[in-house]
Design a protein around this motif. Structure first.
Motif, PDB file in Angstrom:
ATOM      1  N   CYS A 183     -41.421 -33.659 -12.694  1.00  0.00           N
ATOM      2  CA  CYS A 183     -40.471 -34.759 -12.795  1.00  0.00           C
ATOM      3  C   CYS A 183     -39.188 -34.208 -13.421  1.00  0.00           C
ATOM      4  N   TYR A 185     -37.204 -35.643 -15.375  1.00  0.00           N
ATOM      5  CA  TYR A 185     -36.868 -36.275 -16.665  1.00  0.00           C
ATOM      6  C   TYR A 185     -37.790 -35.784 -17.778  1.00  0.00           C
ATOM      7  N   ASN A 186     -37.465 -36.190 -18.998  1.00  0.00           N
ATOM      8  CA  ASN A 186     -38.185 -35.683 -20.178  1.00  0.00           C
ATOM      9  C   ASN A 186     -38.589 -36.795 -21.133  1.00  0.00           C
ATOM     10  N   CYS A 187     -39.301 -37.782 -20.692  1.00  0.00           N
ATOM     11  CA  CYS A 187     -39.658 -38.884 -21.595  1.00  0.00           C
ATOM     12  C   CYS A 187     -40.557 -38.349 -22.723  1.00  0.00           C
ATOM     13  N   PHE A 189     -42.981 -39.544 -24.443  1.00  0.00           N
ATOM     14  CA  PHE A 189     -44.406 -39.904 -24.514  1.00  0.00           C
ATOM     15  C   PHE A 189     -45.204 -39.315 -23.354  1.00  0.00           C
ATOM     16  N   CYS A 190     -44.534 -38.593 -22.462  1.00  0.00           N
ATOM     17  CA  CYS A 190     -45.174 -38.198 -21.199  1.00  0.00           C
ATOM     18  C   CYS A 190     -45.429 -36.692 -21.146  1.00  0.00           C
ATOM     19  N   SER A 192     -46.024 -34.937 -18.419  1.00  0.00           N
ATOM     20  CA  SER A 192     -45.799 -34.342 -17.105  1.00  0.00           C
ATOM     21  C   SER A 192     -44.842 -33.143 -17.118  1.00  0.00           C
ATOM     22  N   HIS A 193     -43.700 -33.310 -17.805  1.00  0.00           N
ATOM     23  CA  HIS A 193     -42.705 -32.219 -17.706  1.00  0.00           C
ATOM     24  C   HIS A 193     -43.185 -30.931 -18.364  1.00  0.00           C
ATOM     25  N   ASP A 229     -45.214 -38.471 -10.033  1.00  0.00           N
ATOM     26  CA  ASP A 229     -44.492 -39.013 -11.180  1.00  0.00           C
ATOM     27  C   ASP A 229     -43.274 -39.777 -10.674  1.00  0.00           C
ATOM     28  N   ARG A 261     -37.793 -44.970 -10.810  1.00  0.00           N
ATOM     29  CA  ARG A 261     -37.151 -45.030 -12.121  1.00  0.00           C
ATOM     30  C   ARG A 261     -35.915 -45.880 -11.968  1.00  0.00           C
ATOM     31  N   LYS A 297     -36.803 -42.551 -23.267  1.00  0.00           N
ATOM     32  CA  LYS A 297     -36.684 -42.132 -21.857  1.00  0.00           C
ATOM     33  C   LYS A 297     -35.400 -41.365 -21.546  1.00  0.00           C
TER      34      LYS A 297
END
Ligand code: B12
Ligand code: SF4
Length: 462
Positions: A183, A185-187, A189-190, A192-193, A229, A261, A297
């Motif tokens: 993904c 983005y760099n949230c 709480f996530c 994935s990145h 994602d 998003r 986010k």
């Protein structure tokens, strides 16, 4: 020839839906590379199936919350069969230095090439203390029982080289697909990145449409769920996929769902989703507070973006839904109130599709900051995490809550319960209940017909 079994760790109280694709990718890749035949690799649904298959290698995929199930299964298999046990997926990738004792090897991040290399070594009886040192992308215990984390493995450059993942052959209403990994983005709480190492890789539009056509033709599902994602971040590819699906007529045969998003959504995107036969728009709303949203986010998103999506969906008559999250460290009572204001303002226009309790998971920025504050440690009791306020198993007893200093748990509970009452559990009208009953009846009849029809056609051709 080695027999390989793959299993996805799970909660015992709910079905694992949609069918995870990670193990399906591993199985298909080993077959594509001629390392094993179709019959030598099984994706098991439970421990009984695992044991009955008597695997030489057991590979388990696990996220943090279900790691105990993974350990249990590995231990049983090790004790009863002496299998080589390998752990892959998000949990071990976030905590490679904590390889559980039940496992011989942990595979970090993308698994196809690493798993193939391990199986090749095993097959040629060359998997030993020396050769294992050279396998990139793993953690393991050496002869001194120390955990060693090897060098990272390069990510696959072109995702189109991967085969379509193996899927169960039974009828399922919904079929998942993956069109990208990572993904942009760099949230906070996530995971994935960090898991995909900040790389956003996309399959080509041609490859995606080819797989969708195959799924529709082969499985005839009602729905295809795009599990990425964020699959629509590359607008040119998004547009091309929709145009191709529309031209081929697939959009008239099957519906689609998937996440988006809000800051990437304008009128054109809504129209593309409509054209694609998207059943509803779903985005990660998280909160109604602009300050909190930006903090978790990123600065490039705002509540105005959420509002625009809600308004555009309303204007173009497409259902709109969002998932929300509460209990993030730093959230104030004011932030929760702003969420209530946002939901009230949009009552009737937005549906809450997922209401989640903040869970710290390894590989995320918030995990690291809670660790720095000594609020959590790597040997965290993951099985105690309660994730979804709306699941039957959710209970306020012994919840793990990390925002006591901003919103005391007692107050937090009250606000969350009020939100649930006001925006989620609305008493259905008699007409709605009747409609729901009729729909279930139709679906059941359709399933029975489908099964019998399949049986009859197979019988005829035989
Ligand atoms: C689809 C999905 C689901 C599906 C399927 C679950 C599954 N286990 O695959 C459902 C809806 C059931 C689900 C549920 C949950 N999920 Co979920 N889910 C996802 C999602 C969107 C995609 C997973 C996926 O298919 N990836 C694509 C495949 C190709 O990747 P993969 O599965 O990771 O597999 C690759 C590698 O990990 C590795 N690998 C994986 N397993 C193995 C095993 C071996 C032996 C080897 C060698 C390699 C290997 O190789 C694979 C190919 O490269 C991810 C986010 C994401 N984008 O990845 C979240 C995500 C995995 N989910 C998450 C969570 C928290 C959950 C829940 C706990 C939430 C809950 N309701 O309580 C449950 C747990 C249920 C369960 N038992 O798995 C978190 C995990 C965070 C963490 N660090 O643990 C994620 C990362 C979301 C996030 N962004 O934070 N989920
Ligand atoms: S929450 Fe969604 S948008 Fe944010 S980093 Fe994770 S996948 Fe990307």
């Amino acid at each position: 020839m080695p027999k390989i079994c793959l299993y996805c760790a799970r909660y015992s109280f709910e079905p694992l839906e949609p069918t995870p694709l990670g193990n399906g990718y591993l199985a298909a890749y080993l077959v594509q590379q001629n390392i094993v035949t179709e019959d030598e690799i099984l994706i098991a649904e439970n421990i009984e199936e695992v044991l009955a298959f008597k695997p030489d290698i057991l590979g388990i995929s696990s996220v943090s919350q279900v790691i105990n199930d993974a350990k249990r299964c590995a231990l049983t298999c090790k004790e009863e069969l002496g299998s080589l046990t390998i752990l892959g997926g998000y949990h071990i990738s976030g905590l490679p230095n904590k390889l559980p004792d039940e496992f011989d090897i942990g595979v970090i991040g993308e698994g196809e090439k690493t798993f193939a290399e391990i199986v090749e070594l095993f097959k040629s009886k060359r998997l030993n203390n020396d050769t294992i040192e050279g396998v990139k992308g793993i953690c393991y215990k050496n002869y001194k029982s120390e955990i060693i984390v090897n060098e990272k493995r390069e990510l696959i450059k072109d995702l189109d080289i991967l085969p379509f993942p193996r899927r169960p052959e039974k009828y399922l209403r919904e079929r998942p697909i993956f069109t990208s990994r990572g993904c942009p983005y760099n949230c906070t709480f996530c995971a994935s990145h960090s898991f995909w190492r900040n790389r956003y890789r996309l399959r080509s539009a041609d490859s995606v449409v080819k797989e969708i056509s195959w799924i529709v033709e082969h499985y005839k599902p009602e729905l295809i769920s795009i599990q990425d994602d964020l699959w629509m971040a590359d607008k040119a590819r998004f547009r091309k996929i929709v145009e191709m699906l529309d031209a081929s007529g697939i959009t008239r045969e099957v519906g689609f769902i998937g996440m988006c998003r809000s800051n990437l959504m304008g009128e054109e995107e809504i129209m593309l989703f409509k054209k694609m036969n998207y059943q509803f728009i779903r985005f990660g709303g998280e909160t109604g507070s602009d300050a909190l949203l930006k903090r978790i986010k990123g600065k490039n998103i705002s509540i105005n973006d959420h509002q625009r999506v809600v308004d555009l969906c309303h204007k173009h008559n497409i259902r709109c839904s969002a998932s929300f999250m509460a209990g993030v460290p730093g959230e104030r009572v004011e932030d929760l109130k702003e969420t209530i204001r946002f939901l009230r303002k949009n009552k009737g226009k937005i549906n809450i599709n997922g209401y989640y309790f903040f869970n710290p998971v390894p590989g995320t920025e918030l995990w690291e900051s809670l660790k720095k504050e000594n609020l959590i440690r790597d040997d965290f009791p993951f099985e105690k995490l309660m994730f979804n306020f709306l699941k039957d198993n959710f209970s306020w007893d012994n919840v793990m809550y990390f925002n006591e200093k901003n919103v005391p748990l007692k107050k937090f509970k009250k606000i969350v319960e009020n939100i649930k009452r006001e925006f989620i559990y609305r008493k259905p009208t008699k007409v709605k209940l009747l409609r729901r009953y009729a729909k279930n009846l139709l679906l059941k009849t359709r399933d029975i017909l489908f099964k019998n029809f399949k049986f009859i056609s197979e019988w005829k051709s035989y």
